[in-house]
Write a protein that holds these residues in place. Structure first.
Motif, PDB file in Angstrom:
ATOM      1  N   MET A   1       0.831  -1.202   0.000  1.00 42.21           N
ATOM      2  CA  MET A   1       0.000   0.000   0.000  1.00 42.21           C
ATOM      3  C   MET A   1       0.870   1.259   0.000  1.00 42.21           C
ATOM      4  O   MET A   1       0.649   2.179  -0.779  1.00 42.21           O
ATOM      5  CB  MET A   1      -0.900  -0.043   1.241  1.00 42.21           C
ATOM      6  N   THR A   2       1.878   1.271   0.899  1.00 41.98           N
ATOM      7  CA  THR A   2       2.785   2.415   0.960  1.00 41.98           C
ATOM      8  C   THR A   2       3.451   2.626  -0.396  1.00 41.98           C
ATOM      9  O   THR A   2       3.534   3.738  -0.910  1.00 41.98           O
ATOM     10  CB  THR A   2       3.877   2.162   2.023  1.00 41.98           C
ATOM     11  N   LYS A   3       3.906   1.524  -0.949  1.00 42.29           N
ATOM     12  CA  LYS A   3       4.573   1.587  -2.249  1.00 42.29           C
ATOM     13  C   LYS A   3       3.601   2.125  -3.321  1.00 42.29           C
ATOM     14  O   LYS A   3       3.980   2.941  -4.161  1.00 42.29           O
ATOM     15  CB  LYS A   3       5.060   0.181  -2.601  1.00 42.29           C
ATOM     16  N   ALA A   4       2.373   1.663  -3.263  1.00 41.85           N
ATOM     17  CA  ALA A   4       1.390   2.097  -4.257  1.00 41.85           C
ATOM     18  C   ALA A   4       1.166   3.598  -4.149  1.00 41.85           C
ATOM     19  O   ALA A   4       1.074   4.300  -5.168  1.00 41.85           O
ATOM     20  CB  ALA A   4       0.075   1.353  -4.058  1.00 41.85           C
ATOM     21  N   ILE A   5       1.092   4.097  -2.921  1.00 43.68           N
ATOM     22  CA  ILE A   5       0.888   5.544  -2.745  1.00 43.68           C
ATOM     23  C   ILE A   5       2.078   6.316  -3.305  1.00 43.68           C
ATOM     24  O   ILE A   5       1.924   7.327  -4.001  1.00 43.68           O
ATOM     25  CB  ILE A   5       0.651   5.866  -1.258  1.00 43.68           C
ATOM     26  N   GLN A   6       3.283   5.798  -3.044  1.00 45.74           N
ATOM     27  CA  GLN A   6       4.478   6.446  -3.607  1.00 45.74           C
ATOM     28  C   GLN A   6       4.410   6.493  -5.130  1.00 45.74           C
ATOM     29  O   GLN A   6       4.734   7.496  -5.759  1.00 45.74           O
ATOM     30  CB  GLN A   6       5.730   5.668  -3.213  1.00 45.74           C
ATOM     31  N   LEU A   7       3.970   5.364  -5.698  1.00 43.78           N
ATOM     32  CA  LEU A   7       3.900   5.300  -7.159  1.00 43.78           C
ATOM     33  C   LEU A   7       2.903   6.333  -7.695  1.00 43.78           C
ATOM     34  O   LEU A   7       3.175   7.010  -8.688  1.00 43.78           O
ATOM     35  CB  LEU A   7       3.477   3.901  -7.606  1.00 43.78           C
ATOM     36  N   LEU A   8       1.779   6.455  -7.014  1.00 40.95           N
ATOM     37  CA  LEU A   8       0.779   7.426  -7.474  1.00 40.95           C
ATOM     38  C   LEU A   8       1.345   8.846  -7.381  1.00 40.95           C
ATOM     39  O   LEU A   8       1.060   9.700  -8.220  1.00 40.95           O
ATOM     40  CB  LEU A   8      -0.499   7.313  -6.647  1.00 40.95           C
ATOM     41  N   GLU A   9       2.166   9.081  -6.367  1.00 45.72           N
ATOM     42  CA  GLU A   9       2.832  10.384  -6.263  1.00 45.72           C
ATOM     43  C   GLU A   9       3.754  10.601  -7.453  1.00 45.72           C
ATOM     44  O   GLU A   9       3.787  11.659  -8.061  1.00 45.72           O
ATOM     45  CB  GLU A   9       3.651  10.446  -4.970  1.00 45.72           C
ATOM     46  N   LYS A  10       4.503   9.529  -7.767  1.00 50.42           N
ATOM     47  CA  LYS A  10       5.457   9.584  -8.878  1.00 50.42           C
ATOM     48  C   LYS A  10       4.781   9.988 -10.186  1.00 50.42           C
ATOM     49  O   LYS A  10       5.355  10.716 -10.985  1.00 50.42           O
ATOM     50  CB  LYS A  10       6.101   8.202  -9.078  1.00 50.42           C
ATOM     51  N   VAL A  11       3.581   9.497 -10.390  1.00 50.44           N
ATOM     52  CA  VAL A  11       2.912   9.815 -11.646  1.00 50.44           C
ATOM     53  C   VAL A  11       2.039  11.061 -11.498  1.00 50.44           C
ATOM     54  O   VAL A  11       1.171  11.325 -12.322  1.00 50.44           O
ATOM     55  CB  VAL A  11       2.070   8.633 -12.176  1.00 50.44           C
ATOM     56  N   GLN A  12       2.288  11.816 -10.407  1.00 57.20           N
ATOM     57  CA  GLN A  12       1.679  13.133 -10.193  1.00 57.20           C
ATOM     58  C   GLN A  12       0.172  13.092 -10.097  1.00 57.20           C
ATOM     59  O   GLN A  12      -0.537  13.900 -10.695  1.00 57.20           O
ATOM     60  CB  GLN A  12       2.118  14.095 -11.297  1.00 57.20           C
ATOM     61  N   ILE A  13      -0.316  12.098  -9.332  1.00 54.47           N
ATOM     62  CA  ILE A  13      -1.744  12.110  -9.024  1.00 54.47           C
ATOM     63  C   ILE A  13      -1.922  12.894  -7.738  1.00 54.47           C
ATOM     64  O   ILE A  13      -1.300  12.562  -6.727  1.00 54.47           O
ATOM     65  CB  ILE A  13      -2.282  10.672  -8.883  1.00 54.47           C
ATOM     66  N   PRO A  14      -2.706  13.955  -7.758  1.00 53.53           N
ATOM     67  CA  PRO A  14      -2.865  14.754  -6.556  1.00 53.53           C
ATOM     68  C   PRO A  14      -3.588  13.959  -5.466  1.00 53.53           C
ATOM     69  O   PRO A  14      -4.483  13.173  -5.773  1.00 53.53           O
ATOM     70  CB  PRO A  14      -3.704  15.956  -7.023  1.00 53.53           C
ATOM     71  N   ASN A  15      -3.159  14.177  -4.236  1.00 50.48           N
ATOM     72  CA  ASN A  15      -3.797  13.539  -3.080  1.00 50.48           C
ATOM     73  C   ASN A  15      -3.919  12.018  -3.210  1.00 50.48           C
ATOM     74  O   ASN A  15      -5.001  11.448  -3.117  1.00 50.48           O
ATOM     75  CB  ASN A  15      -5.193  14.147  -2.887  1.00 50.48           C
ATOM     76  N   PRO A  16      -2.784  11.344  -3.411  1.00 53.57           N
ATOM     77  CA  PRO A  16      -2.818   9.905  -3.690  1.00 53.57           C
ATOM     78  C   PRO A  16      -3.443   9.085  -2.572  1.00 53.57           C
ATOM     79  O   PRO A  16      -4.065   8.052  -2.830  1.00 53.57           O
ATOM     80  CB  PRO A  16      -1.351   9.527  -3.882  1.00 53.57           C
ATOM     81  N   LYS A  17      -3.296   9.525  -1.317  1.00 55.39           N
ATOM     82  CA  LYS A  17      -3.839   8.720  -0.205  1.00 55.39           C
ATOM     83  C   LYS A  17      -5.351   8.588  -0.325  1.00 55.39           C
ATOM     84  O   LYS A  17      -5.919   7.554   0.031  1.00 55.39           O
ATOM     85  CB  LYS A  17      -3.477   9.361   1.128  1.00 55.39           C
ATOM     86  N   ALA A  18      -6.000   9.638  -0.804  1.00 51.52           N
ATOM     87  CA  ALA A  18      -7.456   9.569  -0.952  1.00 51.52           C
ATOM     88  C   ALA A  18      -7.824   8.841  -2.241  1.00 51.52           C
ATOM     89  O   ALA A  18      -8.771   8.052  -2.284  1.00 51.52           O
ATOM     90  CB  ALA A  18      -8.038  10.976  -0.958  1.00 51.52           C
ATOM     91  N   ARG A  19      -7.042   9.090  -3.283  1.00 53.14           N
ATOM     92  CA  ARG A  19      -7.390   8.530  -4.587  1.00 53.14           C
ATOM     93  C   ARG A  19      -7.226   7.025  -4.641  1.00 53.14           C
ATOM     94  O   ARG A  19      -7.828   6.354  -5.491  1.00 53.14           O
ATOM     95  CB  ARG A  19      -6.519   9.169  -5.684  1.00 53.14           C
ATOM     96  N   ILE A  20      -6.428   6.490  -3.753  1.00 49.33           N
ATOM     97  CA  ILE A  20      -6.117   5.064  -3.839  1.00 49.33           C
ATOM     98  C   ILE A  20      -7.351   4.198  -3.599  1.00 49.33           C
ATOM     99  O   ILE A  20      -7.433   3.058  -4.032  1.00 49.33           O
ATOM    100  CB  ILE A  20      -4.974   4.712  -2.876  1.00 49.33           C
ATOM    101  N   GLY A  21      -8.355   4.791  -2.919  1.00 47.56           N
ATOM    102  CA  GLY A  21      -9.591   4.030  -2.690  1.00 47.56           C
ATOM    103  C   GLY A  21     -10.618   4.218  -3.790  1.00 47.56           C
ATOM    104  O   GLY A  21     -11.740   3.731  -3.673  1.00 47.56           O
TER     105      GLY A  21
END
Lengths: 315, 629
Positions: B434-454
Motif C-alpha cells: 500500500m505504501t509503495k502504491a501511494i508512492q507510485l501514485l505520487e510519482k505519476v503526479q496524481i494529486p492527493n494519492p492517499k485519498a485517490r487510492i480508494g
C-alpha cells in the motif's frame, strides 16, 4: 449505498401491490358463484345471498379489492374452510418447512452451479467441459418429480439409507440430525435443475468476461492464472450471475410444489395442491400471496447484493 | 431471412452432432406417436384385472401392465402423444400471444409500451409454477386448463423478448420508408416487423418448448392436469408413484419418456439457438488462453548482440475458420537498454499484435505464433514455461494499454489493483504494498494519492486513469515498458502531459520503452529510434531524427506528411490514398505497391527483403529514396 437500498425498498411497493391485484383478479375470475361453490348446489337462495353478503361479494370489485387488501395487511387472510383454521396460521406454519427445503436447495444449486460453471469455463472444449456440460444438460432436462421417485427407490427402498418422506421421523424423531436426514434427498432433487441453469449461465458469463481487456491487463501484470479466474473474472461475472440466482429462487420456490408432493414434505407447495383439489380458494390465495411476496423480497436482496458488488450501479 | 442464410444455419445445425442426435430421437418419437392408431398395440384403456402389474418384458406386454392391467407400452405411446400435443400447443399459444403483446408494445412505444411492460413485469414477479397453480385453482383441474395455465405463465417471457427485438427494428429505415409510403401500422407490423422477429420467436420457442412439456407433465403429475381415464405422461407418472414400491416400472417408464423428449428438445433447441445466433458462430465466445498458442517449426538461431530485447522473424497469425490473417508477418526488432523505440503504422498494421506477442498476450484462439523468437537478455521467451513467463510479465517487462477504462478492472479500487501488481512478484505485506502504491501514485503526479487510492476506475478522469496505468506498469521497476497507444484515448492537453511524464520517468529510471503510436509527432517528441510497420512487416527502421529528415520508404514519407505543422507549415497536409491491404490476402511483392506512386513492375513480384541503408538504418523497398543518406 444506503440511499440506493431505501430507493429499492420503496420500489418494491408497487410490485407487491401489482402482485396482490393479479392474485385478486385471478381469484375473482372463478367461473360461477363462489357462494354456490362453497355451499353446494342444494343451497337455498337465501343462504347464498347471506354468504355473498358475509363474503362482501355484493360490493363493487374495486371495493372488494381494498377490503381484501386491508384485511390482509392486518394479518387477516380469511379462514380455510377445508382445515377450519385461519389461513395465515396454516400458511406460516407450512412456509417455514418450505423455506428450510428451498433455502437448502438454493444454497446447493448456487454452490454447485457456480463451481461447475467456473470449471467448465476454465477448461472450455476440454474433456472436463464436455462431460460436465453434458451432465448439466441432463440435469436441466430431467423431470425433478421423477428424479425424486428414482432417488426414493434407490436410497430409501433399496439401500434403506435415508427416509423416503416427511420432515421428521414419526417415532423418536426431532433434532437437527433427523431433519438433515430427511432433508438430504428432497433438497438435492429440488436443486438439480437450478444447478444446471446456474452452471450454464456462469459458464457463459465467465467466458464473456475472460475475453475482456481487463483480464489481459491482469495477465500482463503477471497475476497467477488461478487468481485471474477466481478473483478477476469471477467477480466481474458475478454481476450477471446474481440476478439469475434471484430468478432461480423463484424456480426453486415453485419447484418445491413437486418435491413436497413426492417426498410428502409438509410445506406450502403440498398444501396448495391439496387446497386446489378441495377448492379451498382462500387457502390458495393466501399461500400464493405469501410465497410470491417472499420471492419479491429475495430478488430485492439479490439487487442489493449486486449493488454492493458493483460500485457503478450505486446511484 | 433469405435462403442463403437459412441454408448456412441448417448446415451449422447439423454440424452440431448433439443437436442432430436430438433431432433424430425427437423425429422417431413423433413418428411413432403419429402412427399410434395404426400400430399393433392394445387399447390404452383396456383393463384386465387378471394381468395386473406385470413386469416389463412379459409376453404380450413389452413394458408390462399397470394396476388395472392396462398395457403400459400402449399407454406410453398414447400418453406421449397427448403430452406432446399439449406441450406444443401451450408453447404456440404462449408464443402467439406473447409475440403479439411484445410487437404491439415495441412498435407503438410510449405509454402503450409502458403500460404493457409494467403488467408483464408484474407477472414475472411471480414464481412461475405458483402462478400456474393459481390459474388451475381457479379454472379447476383438467388437461385443457393446465394447458392454458402453462401458456399464460410463459407469455411474459415471449412478450419481453419480442418487445426488445421489435424496439430495435421499429425505427430502422425500411420501417420509416413503409410509414412514409402511407402504410397503416398493422400492415407494417404484418409485412415488415413480423418477418424480422420470426427467427427470434423460433429461438424462443425452441428454448421453451421443453420446459412447457415438462410443466404440463408436472401439473398432471400433481393430479391437476389430465383426469382419468385419459392419461398423459405426467398423470401416468402420478399413478405410478402410488405403486412405487411394488411396481417401480410403472413410474420409471413414463419418466424415462419425459426425460428423453425434454432432453432431445433441449439438444435441438441449443443447436437452433447456436445456428441462428450470429454471435456464437465461428467460436466467437472462445476463451483466450493464459498464453498465446505457439506453433513454431523451428526456432531462429540466436544472433549475438548486446540488445536487451531481440525479436526475430516474428509471425503471429489469426486463424478464423478457413482464413488466416497474418497480423505480424516476420517482424524483426531490437531494443537496447534505456532506449526508446517507436513503432508506428496505421490501424491494422500489426503494431499492437507485435507488442502483445512479446509476452504471449495475444488472445488465442484465434491467435497463434507461427514462427520467430523473442529474446530477453538472450533467452527466448517463447520457449520458456508459463511460470517463468508469468514472473517476467509485469516485473521485467510491463505494459501500458490504450483505454484505461476498459483495461483496469471495473470492480476493484485502483489501490487493490496496484497492490496486487506488486504482490504478484514480491513477498511483501499488504501494508508495505500500500505504501509503495501511494508512492507510485505520487510519482505519476496524481494529486492527493492517499485519498485517490480508494477510488474505482470509473470515478476518475481519463488522464488520471492513464496515470494509474503508468504507475501500475512501474510497480516492479521493470527494464522495459511497452506502451500501446497510451494517449490515443485522451484529449490533446492531457496527451501532452502524459507524454512528458513518460519521457521524464524513462530518463530518471533508465527504462527501455517501446512506444506504439500512429502519430509521427509523438515519435519525434519521445523516441530515439523508430520502426515503421505496414501490413505486418517493418518497412523501415532507424534513428528518429534521420528518418524524419530523410525518409527512405515511400510509406514513411506519406506518414510524415500526415503530421500537421504548428504555425502554418510549408508542407501540404495529405492523406494516404487507398486502404491498407487485408492481411489474409496479401499481394505478392511489396504490400504497399498498390498505394505507392513510386511502384514499378518488379515491386509486385516475389518477396522483399530489408536492405541496409547507411550505417544504422534499413528499409524494405526496391526503389527507396536514398539520395541524402
Amino acid at each position: 449505498m444506503r440511499g440506493y437500498i431505501l430507493k429499492r425498498l420503496f420500489s418494491i411497493i408497487p410490485v407487491l401491490l401489482g402482485l396482490t391485484i393479479i392474485v385478486f383478479l385471478i381469484m375473482t375470475l372463478i367461473p360461477g358463484d363462489p357462494a354456490t361453490a362453497i355451499l353446494g348446489s342444494y343451497a337455498t337462495p337465501e343462504n347464498v345471498a347471506k354468504l355473498n353478503r358475509d363474503l362482501g361479494l355484493d360490493k363493487s370489485i374495486v371495493e372488494q379489492y381494498f377490503i381484501w387488501l386491508s384485511n390482509m395487511l392486518q394479518g387477516d387472510f380469511g379462514r380455510s374452510y377445508s382445515l377450519n383454521r385461519p389461513v395465515l396460521d396454516e400458511v406460516l406454519e407450512r412456509f417455514s418447512a418450505t423455506l428450510i427445503l428451498s433455502g437448502t436447495a438454493l444454497v446447493l444449486c448456487t454452490l454447485w452451479g457456480v463451481l461447475i460453471g467456473i470449471w467448465t469455463a476454465a477448461r472450455q472444449y476440454g474433456w472436463t467441459d464436455k462431460i460436465l456440460t453434458f451432465i448439466v444438460l441432463i440435469g436441466i432436462s430431467i423431470p425433478s418429480f421423477w428424479l425424486g421417485l428414482l432417488l426414493i427407490l434407490l436410497f430409501a427402498v433399496q439401500l434403506r439409507w435415508l427416509p423416503a418422506s416427511g420432515m421428521y421421523a414419526i417415532y423418536g424423531g426431532g433434532g437437527l440430525l433427523d431433519l438433515a436426514k430427511h432433508l438430504l434427498l428432497p433438497s438435492l432433487t429440488l436443486s438439480v435443475v437450478a444447478t444446471g441453469v446456474i452452471a450454464r449461465l456462469t459458464r457463459s458469463a465467465m467466458l464473456e468476461v475472460l475475453r475482456q481487456d481487463f483480464i489481459r491487463t491482469g495477465r500482463a501484470k503477471g497475476v497467477p492464472e488461478r487468481q485471474i479466474l477466481y478473483r478477476h473474472a469471477f467477480k466481474a461475472a458475478l454481476v450477471t450471475i446474481i440476478p439469475v440466482i434471484g430468478v432461480q429462487a423463484g424456480f426453486v420456490l415453485g419447484g418445491a410444489v413437486y418435491i413436497e408432493t413426492v417426498f410428502q414434505w409438509p410445506g406450502v407447495g403440498r398444501m396448495l395442491v391439496q387446497a386446489i383439489s378441495q377448492r379451498d380458494i382462500l387457502l390458495v390465495q393466501g399461500g400464493v400471496v405469501i410465497v410470491a411476496a417472499c420471492y419479491v423480497l429475495f430478488n430485492l436482496l439479490a439487487d442489493i447484493a449486486q449493488s454492493w458488488l458493483d460500485p457503478r450501479v450505486k446511484t | 431471412m433469405n435462403m442463403e442464410a437459412l441454408k448456412s444455419a441448417l448446415a451449422l445445425l447439423f454440424r452440431n452432432r448433439l443437436a442432430g442426435f436430438g433431432a433424430v430421437v425427437l423425429s422417431v418419437v413423433v413418428l411413432v406417436v403419429l402412427a399410434a392408431p395404426l400400430l399393433p398395440i392394445h387399447h390404452p384403456d383396456l383393463t384386465n384385472p387378471a394381468n395386473r402389474l406385470l413386469r416389463p418384458f412379459s409376453t404380450n406386454h413389452l413394458l408390462g401392465t399397470d394396476h388395472l392391467g392396462r398395457d403400459l407400452l400402449s399407454r406410453l405411446i398414447w400418453g406421449t402423444r397427448l403430452s406432446l400435443v399439449v406441450g406444443i400447443s401451450a408453447s404456440i399459444i404462449a408464443a402467439a400471444v406473447g409475440a403479439f403483446i411484445g410487437i404491439v408494445a415495441g412498435f407503438f412505444g410510449g405509454r402503450t409500451d409502458n403500460l404493457i411492460m409494467r403488467g408483464v413485469d408484474m407477472l414475472m414477479a411471480f414464481p412461475y409454477i405458483l402462478l400456474a397453480l393459481a390459474i388451475v385453482a381457479v379454472l379447476g383441474p383438467g388437461l385443457i386448463n393446465a394447458l392454458y395455465a402453462v401458456a399464460v405463465v410463459n407469455i411474459p417471457f415471449f412478450a419481453r423478448n419480442i418487445r426488445g427485438v421489435t424496439v430495435g427494428i421499429a425505427h430502422r429505415e425500411f420501417v420509416d420508408a413503409a410509414r412514409l409510403s402511407g402504410m397503416g401500422s398493422w400492415r407494417i407490423i404484418w409485412s415488415e416487423i413480423l418477418p424480422n422477429v420470426l427467427p427470434v420467436i423460433v429461438i424462443a420457442i425452441s428454448t421453451t418448448v421443453g420446459w412447457m412439456i415438462l410443466e404440463t407433465a408436472g401439473l398432471s403429475f400433481l393430479g391437476l392436469g389430465s383426469q382419468p381415464p385419459q392419461a398423459d405422461l405426467g398423470s401416468m407418472l402420478g399413478e405410478g408413484r402410488k405403486l412405487l414400491i411394488n411396481a417401480p416400472h410403472a413410474s420409471v417408464v413414463p419418466g424415462v419418456m419425459i426425460f428423453v423428449i425434454v432432453m432431445s428438445v433441449n439438444l435441438l433447441g441449443d443447436g437452433v439457438r447456436d445456428a441462428l445466433d450470429p454471435r456464437l458462430r465461428s467460436g466467437a465466445l472462445a476463451r483466450p488462453a493464459p498464453v498465446t498458442r505457439i506453433d513454431r517449426e523451428t526456432v531462429p538461431e540466436k544472433i549475438e548482440s548486446n540488445a536487451l530485447l531481440d525479436v526475430q522473424n516474428l509471425h503471429t497469425h489469426f486463424e478464423v475458420g478457413e482464413r488466416v490473417y497474418k497480423a505480424a508477418g516476420g517482424v524483426d526488432l531490437r531494443v537496447d537498454p534505456g532506449e526508446c523505440l517507436g513503432i508506428i503504422g496505421e490501424s491494422g498494421s500489426g503494431k499492437s499484435v507485435t507488442a502483445l506477442s512479446l509476452l504471449g498476450l495475444v488472445a488465442s484462439p484465434p491467435g497463434v505464433i507461427k514462427a520467430g523468437s523473442v529474446r530477453l537478455d538472450g533467452k527466448d521467451l517463447l520457449s520458456t514455461n508459463f511460470e517463468t513467463l508469468r514472473s517476467i510479465r509485469g516485473s521485467r517487462i510491463s505494459y501500458i494499454f490504450q483505454d484505461p477504462l476498459a483495461t483496469l478492472h471495473p470492480l476493484y479500487t485502483i489501490g487493490d489493483q496496484m497492490i496486487e501488481a506488486i504482490r504478484c512478484h514480491r513477498p511483501v505485506s499488504k501494508k508495505e504494498a500500500m505504501t509503495k502504491a501511494i508512492q507510485l501514485l505520487e510519482k505519476v503526479q496524481i494529486p492527493n494519492p492517499k485519498a485517490r487510492i480508494g477510488s474505482y476506475p470509473h470515478e476518475m478522469s481519463g488522464g488520471m486513469r492513464q496515470r494509474v496505468g503508468i504507475a501500475m506498469a512501474l510497480a516492479n521497476e521493470p527494464e522495459i515498458i511497452i506502451a500501446d497507444e497510451p494517449t490515443t484515448a485522451l484529449d490533446v492537453t492531457v496527451q501532452a502531459q502524459i507524454l512528458a511524464l513518460l519521457s521524464d520517468l524513462r530518463r530518471q529510471r533508465d527504462l527501455a520503452l517501446i512506444f506504439i503510436t500512429h502519430d509521427f509527432g509523438v515519435v519525434a517528441q519521445l523516441c530515439d529510434r523508430v520502426a515503421v510497420m505496414y501490413a505486418g512487416k517493418i518497412v523501415e527502421v532507424g534513428p528518429t531524427e534521420e528518418i524524419l529528415a530523410h525518409p527512405a520508404h515511400p510509406y514513411t514519407m506519406r506518414l510524415i506528411d500526415c503530421v500537421p505543422e504548428l504555425g502554418g507549415g510549408k508542407r501540404k497536409l495529405s492523406a494516404i490514398a487507398g486502404l491498407p491491404p487485408a492481411v489474409d490476402r496479401l499481394p505478392d511483392g511489396c504490400a504497399f505497391a498498390p498505394r505507392c506512386d513510386r511502384a514499378e513492375e518488379d515491386c509486385r513480384l516475389g518477396t522483399l527483403a530489408t536492405t541496409p541503408a547507411g550505417t544504422s538504418r534499413s528499409v524494405r523497398c526496391l526503389h527507396p529514396s536514398l539520395e541524402q543518406i
